[in-house]
Write a protein that holds these residues in place. Sequence first.
Motif, short mmCIF file in Angstrom:
data_model
loop_
_atom_site.label_atom_id
_atom_site.label_comp_id
_atom_site.label_asym_id
_atom_site.label_seq_id
_atom_site.Cartn_x
_atom_site.Cartn_y
_atom_site.Cartn_z
N HIS A 180 0.82 -1.22 0.00
CA HIS A 180 0.00 0.00 0.00
C HIS A 180 0.85 1.27 0.00
O HIS A 180 0.51 2.25 0.66
N VAL A 181 1.95 1.24 -0.74
CA VAL A 181 2.82 2.40 -0.87
C VAL A 181 3.00 2.74 -2.34
O VAL A 181 3.27 1.85 -3.16
N LEU A 182 2.84 4.02 -2.68
CA LEU A 182 3.13 4.51 -4.02
C LEU A 182 4.51 5.16 -4.00
O LEU A 182 4.83 5.92 -3.09
N HIS A 183 5.32 4.88 -5.01
CA HIS A 183 6.66 5.46 -5.06
C HIS A 183 6.61 6.92 -5.51
O HIS A 183 7.24 7.79 -4.92
N LEU A 184 5.90 7.19 -6.60
CA LEU A 184 5.61 8.53 -7.11
C LEU A 184 6.82 9.31 -7.63
O LEU A 184 6.74 10.52 -7.82
N ASP A 185 7.93 8.64 -7.86
CA ASP A 185 9.07 9.32 -8.48
C ASP A 185 9.90 8.33 -9.29
O ASP A 185 11.13 8.30 -9.20
N VAL A 186 9.22 7.52 -10.10
CA VAL A 186 9.91 6.55 -10.94
C VAL A 186 10.53 7.27 -12.13
O VAL A 186 9.84 7.96 -12.88
N LYS A 187 11.84 7.12 -12.29
CA LYS A 187 12.58 7.73 -13.40
C LYS A 187 13.97 7.12 -13.42
O LYS A 187 14.41 6.49 -12.44
N PRO A 188 14.71 7.26 -14.53
CA PRO A 188 16.05 6.65 -14.61
C PRO A 188 17.00 7.09 -13.51
O PRO A 188 17.85 6.32 -13.07
N LEU A 244 15.20 -0.07 -7.40
CA LEU A 244 14.49 1.20 -7.26
C LEU A 244 14.92 1.86 -5.96
O LEU A 244 15.00 1.21 -4.91
N CYS A 245 15.19 3.16 -6.00
CA CYS A 245 15.64 3.86 -4.80
C CYS A 245 14.92 5.19 -4.66
O CYS A 245 14.11 5.57 -5.51
N ASP A 246 15.20 5.89 -3.59
CA ASP A 246 14.68 7.23 -3.27
C ASP A 246 13.17 7.22 -3.09
O ASP A 246 12.40 7.46 -4.03
N PHE A 247 12.74 6.99 -1.86
CA PHE A 247 11.33 6.98 -1.51
C PHE A 247 10.90 8.30 -0.87
O PHE A 247 9.92 8.35 -0.14
N GLY A 248 11.65 9.36 -1.14
CA GLY A 248 11.35 10.65 -0.53
C GLY A 248 10.03 11.25 -0.95
O GLY A 248 9.50 12.13 -0.27
N CYS A 249 9.48 10.80 -2.07
CA CYS A 249 8.18 11.29 -2.55
C CYS A 249 7.07 10.26 -2.36
O CYS A 249 5.94 10.48 -2.81
N SER A 250 7.38 9.15 -1.73
CA SER A 250 6.41 8.05 -1.62
C SER A 250 5.23 8.44 -0.74
O SER A 250 5.30 9.37 0.06
N LEU A 251 4.15 7.69 -0.91
CA LEU A 251 2.90 8.00 -0.22
C LEU A 251 2.24 6.70 0.22
O LEU A 251 2.15 5.75 -0.55
N LYS A 252 1.80 6.67 1.47
CA LYS A 252 1.08 5.51 1.99
C LYS A 252 -0.39 5.63 1.63
O LYS A 252 -1.03 6.64 1.92
N LEU A 253 -0.92 4.60 0.98
CA LEU A 253 -2.33 4.61 0.63
C LEU A 253 -3.18 4.56 1.88
O LEU A 253 -2.82 3.92 2.87
N ASN A 254 -4.30 5.23 1.84
CA ASN A 254 -5.22 5.28 2.98
C ASN A 254 -5.93 3.94 3.11
O ASN A 254 -6.85 3.65 2.36
N GLU A 255 -5.51 3.13 4.04
CA GLU A 255 -6.07 1.79 4.19
C GLU A 255 -7.48 1.81 4.79
O GLU A 255 -8.19 0.81 4.73
#
Length: 390
Positions: free
Chosen positions: A144-152, A174-185
């Motif tokens: 239930h986590v979105l990464h939200l910054d997928v890029k090379p 995949l690295c850098d979860f600084g923009c990630s978001l927890k989905l509202n469960e």
Amino acid sequence: MNLLCRSYIKENAIVLTTPKRNKLLKDGPESESLMSNRCHILGRGSYGIVFKAIFREHAVALKIIKKRAILTLHNEAHALNWNHRNIVRIIKLESTPEFGLIIMERSNGFCLQRVVDTLALPLMHRLFIVLDVLAALRYCHGRHVLHLDVKPGNILIALDNQNNCSNRSYICKLCDFGCSLKLNESSDSSNTNGTTTKGTLRYMSPEALRSAPLSCASDMYSLGITMWQLQSRRPPYYTLTCNETIAYQVVKHQLRPDNYARLKELQLSSNYTKNPPLSSCYCANSVELICSYINQVNPQLDLYKKARRQLNFETSHGRVNKRSTKQQKQNKQPKLSHYFYNQPTVSATSLESAYSDLYRSCWISQAELRLNSFKLQQRLELILHKCLSN
């Protein structure tokens, strides 16, 4: 002091004892000990610096976060102690009101952005890379986590001599979860409530640019833009320098990076605007400002004071090279191409259109119509099977 610690001191890595970590939390990246010892820097960004380090006798990367970005530690904590082969493992987080520390695994490898900038990846390797990133995203979404910054720039090519696949000697992380978001469960797990998000604007989905509800499809959109970049070897919307124009065109007119004719028109028209466009910048520091532009409430061009540069592992091999640019190119090209060699075939060439159809299916404006991770995996594996069967 054991031999492992001595070897890392020799290569200018920081030995992260408790007193050393406390000192870094107090003084940050400008710590006198770091500057005097010239510790090896793996990457830089406007929010922090990544150093070589050793923690509990293991090689790690240490990211020192500046105080204005301390809130990103909360997002990084979403992936704390995850154990997946396609995700850079975050081992420990520490913070004070002034600075934050992120201790994460360090692999011998390259940033994917560096690879794309250096050589043309054969289709087979692009498929391997996308399948690895897709596996990482499915792991994130399953938690239930979105990464939200997928890029090379946020994908590490880790060299792996023990890889079971005979066609490659690397895996992608995949690295850098600084923009990630927890989905509202507490609500529908496929969506979040409308929220302000951060990310790299040129890879952000239309719903993210509108600050609308997000879902797993938002990451699929960014992955589709990344797939296009792996094929074209160009930054998204490379002819445009004004991010506000890009955001407006993506949301209102469904602009995508493969619409070269429209990009050329926008480039020509921008040359005649009264206000000159901004210098190239890649990230949205405030989605509300972008939304105001998109909704035509208060459009303005001077929205960004400073571009955010993502940290990456491009410089993870040795100190800064002082040799000539010509020497660097001569040595760098064979080094990278060695890992991505593939004999081109007629069949692989004909499969490029199938690859293109896949990334276009990932960036459809309506999130519910985008290709989901399961179908994308199946189709990628089918193309890969055809590549390998030649």
